[in-house]
Write a protein that holds these residues in place. Structure first.
Motif, PDB file in Angstrom:
ATOM      1  N   ASP A  56       0.805  -1.230   0.000  1.00 18.43           N
ATOM      2  CA  ASP A  56       0.000   0.000   0.000  1.00 18.43           C
ATOM      3  C   ASP A  56       0.831   1.270   0.000  1.00 18.43           C
ATOM      4  OD1 ASP A  56      -2.726  -1.299   0.491  1.00 18.43           O
ATOM      5  OD2 ASP A  56      -1.590  -2.032   2.223  1.00 18.43           O
ATOM      6  N   ILE A  57       2.032   1.206   0.592  1.00 20.33           N
ATOM      7  CA  ILE A  57       2.842   2.401   0.822  1.00 20.33           C
ATOM      8  C   ILE A  57       4.309   2.039   0.610  1.00 20.33           C
ATOM      9  CG2 ILE A  57       3.636   4.042   2.592  1.00 20.33           C
ATOM     10  CD1 ILE A  57       0.850   3.722   3.918  1.00 20.33           C
ATOM     11  N   ILE A  58       5.064   2.950   0.020  1.00 20.70           N
ATOM     12  CA  ILE A  58       6.512   2.804  -0.123  1.00 20.70           C
ATOM     13  C   ILE A  58       7.200   3.749   0.852  1.00 20.70           C
ATOM     14  CG2 ILE A  58       8.497   2.999  -1.664  1.00 20.70           C
ATOM     15  CD1 ILE A  58       6.572   0.784  -2.502  1.00 20.70           C
ATOM     16  N   GLU A  59       8.194   3.230   1.584  1.00 18.78           N
ATOM     17  CA  GLU A  59       9.036   4.095   2.412  1.00 18.78           C
ATOM     18  C   GLU A  59      10.474   4.009   1.915  1.00 18.78           C
ATOM     19  OE1 GLU A  59       8.882   5.106   6.770  1.00 18.78           O
ATOM     20  OE2 GLU A  59      10.501   3.617   6.859  1.00 18.78           O
ATOM     21  N   ILE A  60      11.080   5.168   1.697  1.00 19.25           N
ATOM     22  CA  ILE A  60      12.490   5.261   1.322  1.00 19.25           C
ATOM     23  C   ILE A  60      13.301   5.406   2.611  1.00 19.25           C
ATOM     24  CG2 ILE A  60      14.211   6.642   0.109  1.00 19.25           C
ATOM     25  CD1 ILE A  60      11.855   7.635  -1.694  1.00 19.25           C
ATOM     26  N   HIS A  61      14.314   4.558   2.767  1.00 17.85           N
ATOM     27  CA  HIS A  61      15.132   4.592   3.989  1.00 17.85           C
ATOM     28  C   HIS A  61      16.294   5.559   3.801  1.00 17.85           C
ATOM     29  CE1 HIS A  61      16.832   3.613   7.711  1.00 17.85           C
ATOM     30  NE2 HIS A  61      17.034   2.313   7.599  1.00 17.85           N
ATOM     31  N   GLY A  62      16.162   6.727   4.422  1.00 18.30           N
ATOM     32  CA  GLY A  62      17.213   7.738   4.340  1.00 18.30           C
ATOM     33  C   GLY A  62      17.843   8.024   5.680  1.00 18.30           C
ATOM     34  N   PHE A  96       6.558   7.504   1.814  1.00 15.05           N
ATOM     35  CA  PHE A  96       7.162   7.879   3.084  1.00 15.05           C
ATOM     36  C   PHE A  96       8.666   8.046   2.897  1.00 15.05           C
ATOM     37  CE2 PHE A  96       4.071   5.820   6.414  1.00 15.05           C
ATOM     38  CZ  PHE A  96       2.986   6.375   5.769  1.00 15.05           C
ATOM     39  N   LEU A  97       9.267   8.833   3.781  1.00 18.16           N
ATOM     40  CA  LEU A  97      10.718   8.974   3.839  1.00 18.16           C
ATOM     41  C   LEU A  97      11.148   8.921   5.287  1.00 18.16           C
ATOM     42  CD1 LEU A  97      13.547   9.690   2.657  1.00 18.16           C
ATOM     43  CD2 LEU A  97      12.905  12.115   2.898  1.00 18.16           C
ATOM     44  N   ARG A  98      12.027   7.972   5.616  1.00 15.59           N
ATOM     45  CA  ARG A  98      12.604   7.947   6.968  1.00 15.59           C
ATOM     46  C   ARG A  98      13.914   8.717   6.942  1.00 15.59           C
ATOM     47  NH1 ARG A  98      13.299   3.255  11.547  1.00 15.59           N
ATOM     48  NH2 ARG A  98      11.274   4.113  12.111  1.00 15.59           N
ATOM     49  N   ILE A  99      14.081   9.611   7.907  1.00 15.38           N
ATOM     50  CA  ILE A  99      15.310  10.399   8.012  1.00 15.38           C
ATOM     51  C   ILE A  99      15.860  10.308   9.433  1.00 15.38           C
ATOM     52  CG2 ILE A  99      14.658  12.042   6.206  1.00 15.38           C
ATOM     53  CD1 ILE A  99      13.955  14.047   8.475  1.00 15.38           C
ATOM     54  N   SER A 100      17.156  10.526   9.547  1.00 16.33           N
ATOM     55  CA  SER A 100      17.767  10.802  10.848  1.00 16.33           C
ATOM     56  C   SER A 100      17.762  12.314  11.007  1.00 16.33           C
ATOM     57  CB  SER A 100      19.203  10.270  10.914  1.00 16.33           C
ATOM     58  OG  SER A 100      19.223   8.879  11.125  1.00 16.33           O
ATOM     59  N   ALA A 101      16.975  12.796  11.954  1.00 19.44           N
ATOM     60  CA  ALA A 101      16.834  14.243  12.114  1.00 19.44           C
ATOM     61  C   ALA A 101      18.167  14.905  12.436  1.00 19.44           C
ATOM     62  CB  ALA A 101      15.815  14.552  13.202  1.00 19.44           C
ATOM     63  N   THR A 102      19.039  14.183  13.105  1.00 23.61           N
ATOM     64  CA  THR A 102      20.397  14.651  13.374  1.00 23.61           C
ATOM     65  C   THR A 102      21.302  13.438  13.458  1.00 23.61           C
ATOM     66  OG1 THR A 102      21.864  15.761  14.962  1.00 23.61           O
ATOM     67  CG2 THR A 102      19.903  14.699  15.860  1.00 23.61           C
ATOM     68  N   ASP A 143       9.110   9.992   8.454  1.00 28.45           N
ATOM     69  CA  ASP A 143       9.305   9.073   9.568  1.00 28.45           C
ATOM     70  C   ASP A 143      10.609   9.494  10.233  1.00 28.45           C
ATOM     71  OD1 ASP A 143       9.869   6.890  11.174  1.00 28.45           O
ATOM     72  OD2 ASP A 143       9.755   5.399   9.572  1.00 28.45           O
ATOM     73  N   VAL A 144      10.507  10.129  11.409  1.00 29.11           N
ATOM     74  CA  VAL A 144      11.650  10.846  11.975  1.00 29.11           C
ATOM     75  C   VAL A 144      12.363  10.014  13.040  1.00 29.11           C
ATOM     76  CG1 VAL A 144      12.406  12.927  13.182  1.00 29.11           C
ATOM     77  CG2 VAL A 144      10.542  13.064  11.511  1.00 29.11           C
ATOM     78  N   SER A 145      13.585   9.624  12.728  1.00 29.65           N
ATOM     79  CA  SER A 145      14.451   8.933  13.665  1.00 29.65           C
ATOM     80  C   SER A 145      15.710   9.772  13.850  1.00 29.65           C
ATOM     81  CB  SER A 145      14.763   7.523  13.148  1.00 29.65           C
ATOM     82  OG  SER A 145      15.431   6.758  14.131  1.00 29.65           O
ATOM     83  N   SER A 146      16.833   9.150  14.246  1.00 29.27           N
ATOM     84  CA  SER A 146      18.066   9.929  14.391  1.00 29.27           C
ATOM     85  C   SER A 146      19.272   9.002  14.460  1.00 29.27           C
ATOM     86  CB  SER A 146      18.019  10.816  15.645  1.00 29.27           C
ATOM     87  OG  SER A 146      18.130  10.041  16.825  1.00 29.27           O
TER      88      SER A 146
END
Length: 441
Positions: free
Chosen positions: A231-237, A287-293, A325-328
């Protein structure tokens, strides 16, 4: 009509599954129109996809796919994934994000990672994914897949093997079906090894043509995932994998159009997003997952930090990205994390606040150390009335910090988290037909 016939006619067998299972929709709120329903249990519309609640399973690597490159099952999801992800779908989550799935064979973190690079809908990678998707759908949950490339953190062994070996080395060599000669990054050489000693391999620098091949590989995998029913694609950044390595000047020393300035270092996300968006339906969320810092401000003032993420976050509408999608962290062994219960939730909240101030509606997800129902409720709804009576309650505390929550390890500890959260918050939800009698709601 007999009782048996009445039962069979009143229960829907889910399409796409070659055996009988009734369609369930556990975790959906029974009284969805009740204004007192906490936001965490309200549906969330993202393009053409409606989630029954705002509780997501974060992508978690399980290191349980076949590793033998001479077998057709390499990288395919297995019975383990059916049991692991299927059980969480049964227990009422709104969205399951399948673990980091490599878009190229050398993009796996470990030889036992999942992948989606094989051609055609008759490959074991495709069939394994489709099997999981069909079952998760039968339980009323939606499915996302996190497409990824590990970059310089590739060709490692499963973490429990490293632990058993005393963490002397994480490296998977050729005898362990690794690919030490094909570990890659935006920049190469011994100084780009993730950790000192013999813990990880030295990467080689990708050529410009190879970067373009990686971008095309993301689109190919997205197209296959769409055909499998995702249903959804997330790019792992995030987390120091290949895309995050491109974003940071700490790991990106390139002089071509993918290195140097902020615009060049973020170009890989822009091009991957554009390519993926071009091959998926218009109504499919991205979706896009990022490391906020990367938590290196104490060493490198030019490192990727929260201000960098906010700058990037303000461009997703033009990229076709619907959800951050905010990680770090994860890009340097020298990271110094300011660890507290809401350390990543606060990062998500800062990004969301900046987006809303700009009039942008890109959705934001919070992940990390979310364990309690009241905590999750406050993240997506703001402080509850009975908790915000103090004059010292801050303005940021009274506003939502995210539009959804993602839980990972907590679901491993507590698979019934959705049911328990509903009970704690006084929400009546639907239960699975087969096991609902074991729960009182």
């Amino acid at each position: 009509m007999s009782d048996s016939a009445t039962f069979q006619s009143s229960v829907v067998q889910h399409a796409g599954i070659p055996y009988f299972t009734p369609s369930n929709n556990a975790g959906a709120t029974i009284d969805a129109g009740n204004p007192e329903t906490p936001t965490i249990f309200k549906s969330l519309q993202i393009r053409d996809v409606r989630l029954k609640n705002r509780i997501m399973v974060a992508p978690m690597c399980m290191y349980s796919a076949e590793s033998n490159p001479f077998l057709p099952y390499i990288g395919a999801l297995t019975d383990y994934h059916m049991a692991h992800l299927g059980h969480l779908a049964l227990k009422g989550v709104g969205l399951i994000i399948i673990e980091a799935t490599a878009v190229q064979e050398n993009g796996r973190i470990s030889p036992n990672d999942s992948g989606l690079w094989q051609n055609g809908t008759d490959s074991e990678q495709f069939k394994g994914l489709q099997r999981v998707v069909n079952f998760v759908h039968s339980q009323g949950a939606k499915v996302a897949i996190q497409l990824a490339h590990a970059g310089r953190k590739a060709s490692t062994i499963a973490p429990w093997l490293a632990k058993q070996a005393g963490k002397r080395s994480w490296r998977a060599d050729t005898s362990g079906r690794g690919w030490p000669a094909d570990v890659v990054g935006p920049s190469g050489g011994p100084e780009q090894i993730w950790a000192p000693g013999d813990g990880f391999w030295s990467p080689r620098e990708l050529s410009t043509a190879e970067v373009e091949e990686v971008i095309a590989a993301f689109a190919k995998s997205a197209s296959l995932a769409t055909a499998a029913g995702v249903d959804i694609i997330e790019i792992h950044g995030a987390h120091g994998y290949l895309i995050a390595q491109f974003l940071s000047p700490v790991t990106n020393h390139r002089t071509d159009r993918f290195g140097g300035s902020f615009e060049n270092r973020t170009r890989i996300i822009k091009e991957i997003s554009a390519h993926v968006r071009s091959v998926i339906p218009e109504g499919m969320p991205l979706f896009l997952r990022i490391s906020a810092t990367e938590w290196l401000e104490h060493l490198r003032p030019d490192s990727w930090d929260l201000s960098s993420s906010i700058r990037l976050a303000k461009t997703p509408p033009s990229l076709g990205i619907d959800f951050l999608d905010v990680s770090s962290g994860g890009n340097s062994k020298d990271q110094k994390i300011d660890m507290h219960n809401d350390y990543q939730v606060d990062l998500a909240g800062s990004i969301r606040r900046e987006l809303r101030a700009e009039g942008q509606n890109t959705l934001v997800g919070a992940v990390g150390l979310i364990t309690e129902a009241y905590q999750a409720r406050e993240i997506v709804q703001g402080a509850h009335n009975d908790e915000a009576t103090s004059a010292v309650a801050s303005d940021t505390r009274s506003h939502p910090k995210a539009d959804a929550v993602l839980l990972g390890r907590q679901f491993l500890r507590e698979p019934d988290w959705v049911f328990n959260a509903a009970a704690a918050l006084g929400v009546k939800i639907k239960l699975p037909l087969q096991i609902g009698r074991a729960f009182s709601m």
